[in-house]
Design a protein around this motif. Structure first.
Motif, PDB file in Angstrom:
ATOM      1  N   UNK A  57       0.706  -1.032   0.085  1.00 50.62           N
ATOM      2  CA  UNK A  57      -0.201   0.115  -0.070  1.00 50.62           C
ATOM      3  C   UNK A  57       1.012   1.191  -0.023  1.00 50.62           C
ATOM      4  N   UNK A  58       1.999   1.006  -0.122  1.00 49.39           N
ATOM      5  CA  UNK A  58       3.286   2.319  -0.055  1.00 49.39           C
ATOM      6  C   UNK A  58       4.196   1.887  -1.035  1.00 49.39           C
ATOM      7  N   UNK A  59       5.089   2.713  -1.403  1.00 49.01           N
ATOM      8  CA  UNK A  59       6.203   2.710  -2.429  1.00 49.01           C
ATOM      9  C   UNK A  59       7.253   1.814  -1.374  1.00 49.01           C
ATOM     10  N   UNK A  60       7.674   2.049  -0.148  1.00 50.52           N
ATOM     11  CA  UNK A  60       8.533   1.298   0.385  1.00 50.52           C
ATOM     12  C   UNK A  60       7.985  -0.187   0.472  1.00 50.52           C
ATOM     13  N   UNK A  61       6.748  -0.378   1.148  1.00 50.75           N
ATOM     14  CA  UNK A  61       6.130  -1.891   1.027  1.00 50.75           C
ATOM     15  C   UNK A  61       6.350  -2.449  -0.476  1.00 50.75           C
ATOM     16  N   UNK A  62       6.173  -1.912  -1.493  1.00 49.01           N
ATOM     17  CA  UNK A  62       6.266  -2.404  -2.764  1.00 49.01           C
ATOM     18  C   UNK A  62       7.823  -2.725  -3.118  1.00 49.01           C
ATOM     19  N   UNK A  63       8.886  -1.698  -2.998  1.00 43.92           N
ATOM     20  CA  UNK A  63       9.861  -2.197  -3.015  1.00 43.92           C
ATOM     21  C   UNK A  63      10.461  -3.419  -2.034  1.00 43.92           C
ATOM     22  N   UNK A  64       9.979  -3.735  -1.110  1.00 44.36           N
ATOM     23  CA  UNK A  64      10.149  -5.025  -0.178  1.00 44.36           C
ATOM     24  C   UNK A  64       9.451  -6.125  -0.994  1.00 44.36           C
ATOM     25  N   UNK A  65       8.192  -5.679  -1.568  1.00 45.88           N
ATOM     26  CA  UNK A  65       7.562  -6.956  -2.151  1.00 45.88           C
ATOM     27  C   UNK A  65       8.395  -7.453  -3.396  1.00 45.88           C
ATOM     28  N   UNK A  66       8.734  -6.601  -4.106  1.00 51.98           N
ATOM     29  CA  UNK A  66       9.714  -6.785  -5.141  1.00 51.98           C
ATOM     30  C   UNK A  66      10.942  -7.534  -4.861  1.00 51.98           C
ATOM     31  N   UNK A  67      11.391  -7.197  -3.745  1.00 54.50           N
ATOM     32  CA  UNK A  67      12.682  -7.840  -3.301  1.00 54.50           C
ATOM     33  C   UNK A  67      12.571  -9.348  -2.948  1.00 54.50           C
ATOM     34  N   UNK A  68      11.463  -9.326  -2.031  1.00 55.93           N
ATOM     35  CA  UNK A  68      10.918 -10.848  -1.633  1.00 55.93           C
ATOM     36  C   UNK A  68      10.689 -11.477  -2.989  1.00 55.93           C
ATOM     37  N   UNK A  69       9.983 -10.956  -3.800  1.00 54.91           N
ATOM     38  CA  UNK A  69       9.643 -11.852  -5.096  1.00 54.91           C
ATOM     39  C   UNK A  69      10.845 -12.472  -5.765  1.00 54.91           C
ATOM     40  N   UNK A  70      12.047 -11.579  -5.813  1.00 56.73           N
ATOM     41  CA  UNK A  70      13.251 -11.838  -6.419  1.00 56.73           C
ATOM     42  C   UNK A  70      13.747 -13.163  -5.863  1.00 56.73           C
ATOM     43  N   UNK A  71      13.667 -13.056  -4.399  1.00 59.95           N
ATOM     44  CA  UNK A  71      14.288 -13.930  -3.811  1.00 59.95           C
ATOM     45  C   UNK A  71      13.471 -15.403  -3.834  1.00 59.95           C
ATOM     46  N   UNK A  72      12.181 -15.214  -3.699  1.00 60.97           N
ATOM     47  CA  UNK A  72      11.202 -16.386  -3.623  1.00 60.97           C
ATOM     48  C   UNK A  72      11.400 -17.045  -5.177  1.00 60.97           C
ATOM     49  N   UNK A  73      11.463 -16.311  -6.106  1.00 64.46           N
ATOM     50  CA  UNK A  73      11.483 -17.061  -7.407  1.00 64.46           C
ATOM     51  C   UNK A  73      12.912 -17.728  -7.709  1.00 64.46           C
ATOM     52  N   UNK A  74      13.754 -17.001  -7.112  1.00 64.32           N
ATOM     53  CA  UNK A  74      15.303 -17.809  -6.997  1.00 64.32           C
ATOM     54  C   UNK A  74      15.258 -19.039  -6.023  1.00 64.32           C
ATOM     55  N   UNK A  75      14.299 -19.060  -5.069  1.00 66.75           N
ATOM     56  CA  UNK A  75      14.168 -20.381  -4.230  1.00 66.75           C
ATOM     57  C   UNK A  75      13.322 -21.432  -4.694  1.00 66.75           C
ATOM     58  N   UNK A  76      13.230 -21.355  -6.072  1.00 69.19           N
ATOM     59  CA  UNK A  76      12.107 -22.383  -6.819  1.00 69.19           C
ATOM     60  C   UNK A  76      13.069 -23.868  -6.607  1.00 69.19           C
ATOM     61  N   UNK A  77      14.127 -23.777  -6.162  1.00 66.96           N
ATOM     62  CA  UNK A  77      14.542 -25.191  -6.193  1.00 66.96           C
ATOM     63  C   UNK A  77      14.228 -25.861  -5.079  1.00 66.96           C
ATOM     64  N   UNK A  78      14.107 -25.112  -4.008  1.00 63.92           N
ATOM     65  CA  UNK A  78      13.446 -25.516  -2.644  1.00 63.92           C
ATOM     66  C   UNK A  78      11.908 -25.603  -2.647  1.00 63.92           C
ATOM     67  N   UNK A  79      11.189 -25.066  -3.410  1.00 60.18           N
ATOM     68  CA  UNK A  79       9.673 -25.088  -3.490  1.00 60.18           C
ATOM     69  C   UNK A  79       9.279 -26.176  -4.568  1.00 60.18           C
ATOM     70  N   UNK A  80       9.906 -26.544  -5.355  1.00 61.91           N
ATOM     71  CA  UNK A  80       9.573 -27.606  -6.326  1.00 61.91           C
ATOM     72  C   UNK A  80       9.315 -26.844  -7.612  1.00 61.91           C
ATOM     73  N   UNK A  81       9.100 -27.790  -8.731  1.00 62.17           N
ATOM     74  CA  UNK A  81       9.021 -27.191  -9.952  1.00 62.17           C
ATOM     75  C   UNK A  81       7.392 -27.384 -10.213  1.00 62.17           C
ATOM     76  N   UNK A  82       7.207 -26.324 -11.287  1.00 58.51           N
ATOM     77  CA  UNK A  82       5.629 -26.290 -12.051  1.00 58.51           C
ATOM     78  C   UNK A  82       4.711 -25.997 -10.726  1.00 58.51           C
ATOM     79  N   UNK A  83       5.370 -24.796  -9.873  1.00 59.17           N
ATOM     80  CA  UNK A  83       4.111 -24.421  -8.711  1.00 59.17           C
ATOM     81  C   UNK A  83       4.169 -23.251  -8.765  1.00 59.17           C
ATOM     82  N   UNK A  84       2.671 -22.732  -8.374  1.00 55.97           N
ATOM     83  CA  UNK A  84       2.451 -21.163  -8.186  1.00 55.97           C
ATOM     84  C   UNK A  84       2.081 -21.190  -6.574  1.00 55.97           C
ATOM     85  N   UNK A  85       3.061 -20.163  -6.083  1.00 55.51           N
ATOM     86  CA  UNK A  85       3.178 -20.151  -4.520  1.00 55.51           C
ATOM     87  C   UNK A  85       2.878 -18.660  -4.205  1.00 55.51           C
TER      88      UNK A  85
END
Length: 547
Positions: free
Chosen positions: A288-316
């Motif tokens: 709901x704010x710019x700084x929150x959105x910056x955090x969400x983008x960073x979290x998304x980058x880390x999470x998509x990089x962690x796809x090895x841990x969450x498994x293939x062909x997933x939406x999480x």
């Protein structure tokens, strides 16, 4: 409006050099029921192109192998006249390369002979349905395209691009200061979520062309999906994946997840065209704010990089507690200790043992972030590349690191990342050794010629080795192996040979000969000469003149 009136009437041309195939297709389909009008058939590529130019069809159904002009060339030429022409390939040749080339020109499907009535009807119905959807969203899509181009949309895209270019360890407050220059107030007029998508091909089958094509198709599928909901979005493609920001104050979470899963299904339906195709997506919490959105983008980058841990062909979904990058100082310390023991860099079996040891170290830790894995893999890679550089100074370390980092993004499991490291190191060492075999003899010949041409005088060994492209230590060893003498011994031999020639000239004194042969100390010259030939310079001159 009746059901019949709602069906789009599309014109279609068939091109196949087998007349019986064309007739079969005509009888296989109930054209009126699915909303298609057959405009004509052609039995070679050139006739088909002429028919397309005359009839202006919406759909082209074509074989690949035809006289005059093949199907792929026909598609390319036809789409130059009508870029929205929908094309379907039919062929008896199940060849990935043909299908991939066709997709580059916008081919919608690839059917194998003998043609199956159900497959053909389903494909044609799908094209009619897509046309209906395109018509229904046309006005809203035009509006959205205009929105993307306007003042606010431009700055939203610049905002996303700026945040994605930052290092993950950079403070959100620092990034915010920079993006505030991009008119942040306009960016956050609505709440937003970040969606990171990674369509992937295993690095063993990876090619730039196929991956770029897959990315374009994924982007196209996602944009059609988002447009059907009238969502406002922007996107940016990086090596890490495709990142979307969706802006809405009333974005239904369940509806969003259904849409992402729909995108996943459509991307994975391309399996026949892309071997070992994988898909992962992560959806952030609302910002709901710019700084929150910056955090969400960073979290998304880390999470998509962690796809090895969450498994293939997933939406999480990214959990609210997901901030920790999971860095382990214990893992770092153990990897550093492994390298401090200086594992052998020039033996492939030893390289494999070291990579295996590193794998056990990392798997023994509670890995919560693949960032730590990549960091330590790069540490191992750089250790060995520095060693290889000692053998071959022409090795481009930065190019290897860049290539490894790119291929890492196409690994599909932690296990595969270790295989990538092992393959990279072993292949690089093999190339270095092969390169040296081809280079070793010429540098030795060059060094010998240089020493002889300069009569062994004023030779700077470090500079001579550098000019051959090797380190001094390695080149000294190589020179001894090829000539049987060290560099110093060879220079000494050349100087003595020079002195021998000069001693035959009676008018030159012994001190003059010593100086011309590169010796400033006549006593040292005399000792070296006698040590080499067993006689003093004077005795040698007498032996020569008495012959």
């Amino acid at each position: 409006m009746t059901k019949r009136e709602m069906i789009a009437i599309l014109g279609m041309v068939i091109a196949d050099d087998e007349k019986k195939i064309c007739k079969l297709i005509e009888y296989l389909v109930n054209w009126d029921e699915i909303g298609i009008r057959l405009l004509g058939t052609a039995y070679d590529g050139l006739t088909a192109l002429q028919l397309i130019n005359e009839k202006k069809p919406d759909i082209l159904l074509t074989d690949i192998r035809m006289p005059g002009m093949d199907g792929l060339r026909l598609i390319e030429e036809a789409k130059m006249q009508n870029e929205i022409l929908k094309c379907i390939i039919i062929s008896g040749y199940k060849d990935f390369q043909y299908a991939q080339q066709g997709m580059r020109f916008g081919v919608r499907d690839y059917l194998l002979k003998p043609i199956n009535q159900e497959d053909l009807t389903r494909t044609l119905k799908k094209l009619v349905k897509e046309t209906q959807e395109q018509i229904s969203i046309q006005s809203s899509r035009l509006h959205l395209e205009e929105t993307i181009k306007n003042y606010t949309g431009t700055f939203k895209h610049l905002f996303l691009k700026t945040v994605l270019q930052k290092q993950l360890n950079e403070l959100e407050e620092n990034i915010l200061q920079e993006v505030e220059k991009i008119n942040a107030a306009d960016i956050m007029k609505n709440s937003a979520r970040c969606i990171a998508v990674k369509s992937n091909i295993s690095y063993r089958e990876f090619t730039e062309e196929s991956y770029q094509l897959l990315t374009e198709k994924t982007l196209e599928i996602a944009e059609v999906e988002f447009s059907s909901h009238n969502w406002i979005w922007i996107s940016e493609v990086t090596e890490e994946g495709i990142f979307f920001l969706l802006f809405s104050d009333a974005l239904d979470r369940k509806e969003l997840l259904e849409s992402i899963n729909h995108i996943k299904e459509r991307v994975l339906s391309l399996q026949d065209l892309f071997p070992r195709l994988y898909f992962n997506a992560v959806v952030s919490e609302q910002a709901d704010s710019c700084i929150q959105l910056i955090k969400r983008i960073k979290e998304s980058r880390i999470a998509i990089g962690n796809r090895f841990l969450t498994g293939l062909n997933t939406v999480s979904e990214i959990k609210p507690t997901f901030i920790n990058a999971g860095l382990s100082s214990a893992m770092d310390a153990r990897i550093l200790k492994l390298l401090e023991d200086r594992p052998e860099a020039f033996d492939m079996d030893e390289i494999k043992k070291c990579v295996e040891a590193a794998k056990h170290i990392m798997k023994a830790e509670d890995i919560t972030s693949c960032l730590q894995v990549k960091k330590n893999l790069l540490l191992l890679l750089n250790y060995y590349l520095n060693g290889f550089k000692q053998l071959d100074s022409s090795l481009d370390e930065h190019e290897k690191v860049s290539w490894f980092s790119e291929m890492y993004e196409h690994c599909t499991s932690l296990e595969q990342t270790f295989r990538l490291l092992e393959d990279t190191l072993c292949e690089t060492l093999m190339n270095v050794l092969d390169h040296l075999k081809n280079r070793e003899i010429k540098p030795v010949i060059y060094a010998k010629h240089f020493i002889e041409e300069n009569k062994g005088i004023n030779i700077k060994l470090e500079e001579l080795a550098k000019n051959t492209g090797f380190s001094y230590t390695y080149f000294s060893s190589l020179f001894k192996k090829e000539t049987g003498k060290t560099l110093t011994e060879y220079i000494q031999m050349v100087r003595i040979d020079t002195a021998k020639k000069l001693l035959t000239e009676k008018e030159r004194s012994i001190s003059e000969v010593a100086e011309l042969a590169g010796y400033n100390d006549i006593k040292f010259f005399t000792r070296q000469f006698k040590k080499t030939l067993g006689v003093s310079p004077n005795e040698y001159r007498k032996l020569f003149t008495n012959r």
